[in-house]
Design a protein around this motif. Structure first.
Motif, PDB file in Angstrom:
ATOM      1  N   PRO A 124      34.656 136.551  -3.366  1.00  0.00           N
ATOM      2  CA  PRO A 124      33.467 136.002  -2.701  1.00  0.00           C
ATOM      3  C   PRO A 124      33.756 134.838  -1.770  1.00  0.00           C
ATOM      4  CG  PRO A 124      33.568 135.292  -4.985  1.00  0.00           C
ATOM      5  CD  PRO A 124      34.636 136.336  -4.818  1.00  0.00           C
ATOM      6  N   GLU A 125      32.968 134.798  -0.715  1.00  0.00           N
ATOM      7  CA  GLU A 125      32.971 133.660   0.204  1.00  0.00           C
ATOM      8  C   GLU A 125      31.906 132.640  -0.206  1.00  0.00           C
ATOM      9  OE1 GLU A 125      33.775 135.756   4.421  1.00  0.00           O
ATOM     10  OE2 GLU A 125      32.082 136.549   3.273  1.00  0.00           O
ATOM     11  N   LEU A 126      30.946 133.085  -0.993  1.00  0.00           N
ATOM     12  CA  LEU A 126      29.915 132.224  -1.582  1.00  0.00           C
ATOM     13  C   LEU A 126      29.898 132.498  -3.073  1.00  0.00           C
ATOM     14  CD1 LEU A 126      27.393 130.341  -1.538  1.00  0.00           C
ATOM     15  CD2 LEU A 126      26.019 132.408  -1.135  1.00  0.00           C
ATOM     16  N   LEU A 127      30.129 131.460  -3.878  1.00  0.00           N
ATOM     17  CA  LEU A 127      30.172 131.595  -5.328  1.00  0.00           C
ATOM     18  C   LEU A 127      29.148 130.653  -5.947  1.00  0.00           C
ATOM     19  CD1 LEU A 127      31.488 132.804  -7.873  1.00  0.00           C
ATOM     20  CD2 LEU A 127      33.187 130.957  -7.754  1.00  0.00           C
ATOM     21  N   ILE A 128      28.173 131.235  -6.639  1.00  0.00           N
ATOM     22  CA  ILE A 128      27.113 130.467  -7.293  1.00  0.00           C
ATOM     23  C   ILE A 128      27.358 130.505  -8.795  1.00  0.00           C
ATOM     24  CG2 ILE A 128      24.635 130.214  -7.619  1.00  0.00           C
ATOM     25  CD1 ILE A 128      25.428 129.865  -4.732  1.00  0.00           C
ATOM     26  N   LEU A 129      27.544 129.338  -9.409  1.00  0.00           N
ATOM     27  CA  LEU A 129      27.855 129.225 -10.829  1.00  0.00           C
ATOM     28  C   LEU A 129      26.721 128.478 -11.523  1.00  0.00           C
ATOM     29  CD1 LEU A 129      31.602 128.201 -10.400  1.00  0.00           C
ATOM     30  CD2 LEU A 129      30.730 130.472 -11.002  1.00  0.00           C
ATOM     31  N   ASP A 130      25.862 129.218 -12.211  1.00  0.00           N
ATOM     32  CA  ASP A 130      24.663 128.654 -12.828  1.00  0.00           C
ATOM     33  C   ASP A 130      24.882 128.480 -14.326  1.00  0.00           C
ATOM     34  OD1 ASP A 130      22.161 127.765 -13.397  1.00  0.00           O
ATOM     35  OD2 ASP A 130      21.111 129.610 -12.836  1.00  0.00           O
ATOM     36  N   GLU A 131      25.411 127.314 -14.721  1.00  0.00           N
ATOM     37  CA  GLU A 131      25.766 127.021 -16.109  1.00  0.00           C
ATOM     38  C   GLU A 131      26.765 128.049 -16.639  1.00  0.00           C
ATOM     39  OE1 GLU A 131      22.465 126.120 -18.662  1.00  0.00           O
ATOM     40  OE2 GLU A 131      21.367 125.097 -17.087  1.00  0.00           O
ATOM     41  N   ALA A 132      27.681 128.458 -15.792  1.00  0.00           N
ATOM     42  CA  ALA A 132      28.624 129.525 -16.135  1.00  0.00           C
ATOM     43  C   ALA A 132      29.681 129.084 -17.144  1.00  0.00           C
ATOM     44  CB  ALA A 132      29.302 130.034 -14.862  1.00  0.00           C
ATOM     45  N   TRP A 133      29.852 127.784 -17.372  1.00  0.00           N
ATOM     46  CA  TRP A 133      30.854 127.273 -18.310  1.00  0.00           C
ATOM     47  C   TRP A 133      30.348 127.234 -19.752  1.00  0.00           C
ATOM     48  CZ3 TRP A 133      30.345 125.527 -13.349  1.00  0.00           C
ATOM     49  CH2 TRP A 133      31.498 125.390 -12.566  1.00  0.00           C
ATOM     50  N   THR A 134      29.054 127.334 -19.957  1.00  0.00           N
ATOM     51  CA  THR A 134      28.434 126.967 -21.230  1.00  0.00           C
ATOM     52  C   THR A 134      29.048 127.655 -22.438  1.00  0.00           C
ATOM     53  OG1 THR A 134      26.339 126.483 -20.123  1.00  0.00           O
ATOM     54  CG2 THR A 134      26.257 126.890 -22.496  1.00  0.00           C
ATOM     55  N   SER A 135      29.278 128.952 -22.396  1.00  0.00           N
ATOM     56  CA  SER A 135      29.742 129.694 -23.569  1.00  0.00           C
ATOM     57  C   SER A 135      31.249 129.873 -23.619  1.00  0.00           C
ATOM     58  CB  SER A 135      29.066 131.074 -23.602  1.00  0.00           C
ATOM     59  OG  SER A 135      27.668 130.948 -23.719  1.00  0.00           O
ATOM     60  N   LEU A 136      31.978 129.316 -22.652  1.00  0.00           N
ATOM     61  CA  LEU A 136      33.417 129.520 -22.589  1.00  0.00           C
ATOM     62  C   LEU A 136      34.168 128.574 -23.514  1.00  0.00           C
ATOM     63  CD1 LEU A 136      33.924 129.841 -18.723  1.00  0.00           C
ATOM     64  CD2 LEU A 136      33.820 131.699 -20.392  1.00  0.00           C
ATOM     65  N   ASP A 137      35.322 129.044 -24.003  1.00  0.00           N
ATOM     66  CA  ASP A 137      36.214 128.149 -24.728  1.00  0.00           C
ATOM     67  C   ASP A 137      36.902 127.208 -23.732  1.00  0.00           C
ATOM     68  OD1 ASP A 137      38.163 129.721 -23.486  1.00  0.00           O
ATOM     69  OD2 ASP A 137      38.521 130.931 -25.274  1.00  0.00           O
ATOM     70  N   ALA A 138      37.666 126.267 -24.262  1.00  0.00           N
ATOM     71  CA  ALA A 138      38.269 125.246 -23.394  1.00  0.00           C
ATOM     72  C   ALA A 138      39.185 125.867 -22.344  1.00  0.00           C
ATOM     73  CB  ALA A 138      39.036 124.234 -24.249  1.00  0.00           C
ATOM     74  N   ALA A 139      39.974 126.878 -22.737  1.00  0.00           N
ATOM     75  CA  ALA A 139      40.878 127.513 -21.771  1.00  0.00           C
ATOM     76  C   ALA A 139      40.092 128.217 -20.672  1.00  0.00           C
ATOM     77  CB  ALA A 139      41.796 128.502 -22.489  1.00  0.00           C
ATOM     78  N   GLY A 140      39.029 128.899 -21.055  1.00  0.00           N
ATOM     79  CA  GLY A 140      38.200 129.590 -20.070  1.00  0.00           C
ATOM     80  C   GLY A 140      37.522 128.622 -19.120  1.00  0.00           C
ATOM     81  N   GLN A 141      37.080 127.473 -19.640  1.00  0.00           N
ATOM     82  CA  GLN A 141      36.465 126.469 -18.779  1.00  0.00           C
ATOM     83  C   GLN A 141      37.461 125.955 -17.753  1.00  0.00           C
ATOM     84  OE1 GLN A 141      34.756 123.444 -21.286  1.00  0.00           O
ATOM     85  NE2 GLN A 141      33.078 124.755 -21.952  1.00  0.00           N
ATOM     86  N   GLY A 142      38.692 125.730 -18.190  1.00  0.00           N
ATOM     87  CA  GLY A 142      39.716 125.262 -17.261  1.00  0.00           C
ATOM     88  C   GLY A 142      40.011 126.285 -16.178  1.00  0.00           C
ATOM     89  N   GLU A 143      40.043 127.564 -16.550  1.00  0.00           N
ATOM     90  CA  GLU A 143      40.274 128.619 -15.554  1.00  0.00           C
ATOM     91  C   GLU A 143      39.131 128.679 -14.547  1.00  0.00           C
ATOM     92  OE1 GLU A 143      42.792 130.390 -14.843  1.00  0.00           O
ATOM     93  OE2 GLU A 143      44.083 129.977 -16.566  1.00  0.00           O
ATOM     94  N   LEU A 144      37.898 128.529 -15.035  1.00  0.00           N
ATOM     95  CA  LEU A 144      36.769 128.573 -14.112  1.00  0.00           C
ATOM     96  C   LEU A 144      36.763 127.360 -13.184  1.00  0.00           C
ATOM     97  CD1 LEU A 144      34.347 130.097 -13.114  1.00  0.00           C
ATOM     98  CD2 LEU A 144      32.958 129.039 -14.927  1.00  0.00           C
ATOM     99  N   ASP A 145      37.178 126.215 -13.679  1.00  0.00           N
ATOM    100  CA  ASP A 145      37.373 125.049 -12.791  1.00  0.00           C
ATOM    101  C   ASP A 145      38.324 125.416 -11.655  1.00  0.00           C
ATOM    102  OD1 ASP A 145      35.787 123.543 -14.471  1.00  0.00           O
ATOM    103  OD2 ASP A 145      37.442 122.395 -15.344  1.00  0.00           O
ATOM    104  N   ASP A 146      39.436 126.064 -12.007  1.00  0.00           N
ATOM    105  CA  ASP A 146      40.432 126.434 -10.997  1.00  0.00           C
ATOM    106  C   ASP A 146      39.882 127.459 -10.015  1.00  0.00           C
ATOM    107  OD1 ASP A 146      42.282 124.720 -12.092  1.00  0.00           O
ATOM    108  OD2 ASP A 146      43.331 126.260 -13.242  1.00  0.00           O
ATOM    109  N   VAL A 147      39.064 128.388 -10.510  1.00  0.00           N
ATOM    110  CA  VAL A 147      38.437 129.374  -9.625  1.00  0.00           C
ATOM    111  C   VAL A 147      37.582 128.673  -8.578  1.00  0.00           C
ATOM    112  CG1 VAL A 147      36.629 131.146  -9.526  1.00  0.00           C
ATOM    113  CG2 VAL A 147      38.460 131.343 -11.211  1.00  0.00           C
ATOM    114  N   ALA A 148      36.761 127.720  -9.026  1.00  0.00           N
ATOM    115  CA  ALA A 148      35.880 127.005  -8.103  1.00  0.00           C
ATOM    116  C   ALA A 148      36.690 126.277  -7.033  1.00  0.00           C
ATOM    117  CB  ALA A 148      34.992 126.029  -8.876  1.00  0.00           C
TER     118      ALA A 148
END
Length: 273
Positions: free
Chosen positions: A140-164
């Motif tokens: 995507p060229e536009l990425l909308i993350l609407d509380e997308a971290w809420t249910s993730l474990d710590a590793a998943g949250q870190g990966e999503l930070d990197d994605v953003a």
């Protein structure tokens, strides 16, 4: 991309949830949106993503490749692999391209082993990883993350930070909502609050929310659930999480790890301890 004079209400007689909102989003930007529950921030996110049409005003310049990640993936009646392949085809990918991208995404978020599971049978955290992978299939060229971290474990949250960060650094537009006051705070190029239907510039302190501090004995390592975990001097672990999510975290923790002992639970403002 420009949201100009945007307004929205859920029925003809309902009050305007959003009114005369103007938001300009430049390529290479990472924009944070905050506000209390029910303020309209999720509605704004859906309008930006193209999921909702504004009741008045306009959205122009939205990139062709846009992706939206909600806080929870609906329990659609598909296996993970079939669901992602189907969405890849919708986005114009060949079957081999879709297979390569879904495998890379699931492996990145440590969910490859769930590819043959039905989405409705997954834990909230694993289903959320699938939601993120589907959003990334089309690069995507536009990425909308609407509380997308809420249910993730710590590793998943870190990966999503990197994605953003990666989407932003590649010249894309990222807009996000999250309850963690520190989430991408140093990376955000702009921050706003939705308040009384309008959009107002915000500072980092405006995103502080009540936080639960949970001290645990015998906690699983590495920490596999949502929240930030850090070891204490006596060997216990302290987990911090937005207060509104603490009850769900405790239920999941004691169900999945019944030998863990909860020593204390207390509240703090923002990320303060």
């Amino acid at each position: 991309m420009l949201l100009n004079g945007v307004g929205y209400r859920y029925s003809q007689r309902a009050p305007w949830v959003l009114d005369n909102v103007r938001l300009e989003l430049e390529p290479g930007s990472l924009t944070r949106i905050g506000g209390y529950n029910g303020s309209g921030k999720s509605t704004l996110m859906r309008i930006a993503a193209g999921v909702h049409r504004p009741g008045r005003g306009s959205v122009t310049g939205r990139p062709a490749r846009a992706a939206y990640v909600p806080g929870q993936l609906p329990a659609v009646p598909f296996r993970v692999q079939d669901y992602l392949l189907h969405l890849g085809r919708i986005q114009g990918l060949s079957e081999s391209e879709a297979e390569q991208r879904l495998q890379a995404g699931l492996e990145r978020f440590e969910a490859w082993g769930y590819r043959k599971h039905r989405i409705g049978d997954l834990s909230r955290g694993t289903a959320q990883k699938v939601a993120i992978v589907q959003a990334l299939l089309g690069e995507p060229e536009l990425l909308i993350l609407d509380e997308a971290w809420t249910s993730l474990d710590a590793a998943g949250q870190g990966e999503l930070d990197d994605v953003a960060r990666t989407v932003r650094d590649g010249g894309g537009i990222v807009v996000y909502v999250d309850h963690d006051a520190q989430r991408l705070a140093e990376d955000a190029t702009a921050a706003y609050l939705v308040r009384d239907g309008s959009l107002q510039s915000a500072a980092a302190a405006d995103f502080a929310v009540p936080t639960a501090l949970i001290d645990l004995e015998g906690a699983p390592e590495p920490w596999p659930l949502p929240g930030r975990a850090r070891p204490l001097a006596d060997g216990a672990v302290r987990v911090s999480i937005a207060a509104e999510h603490s009850d769900r975290l405790l239920r999941e923790l004691l169900t999945q790890y019944p030998t863990t002992h909860v020593r204390t639970v207390r509240m703090a403002e923002g990320s303060a301890e």
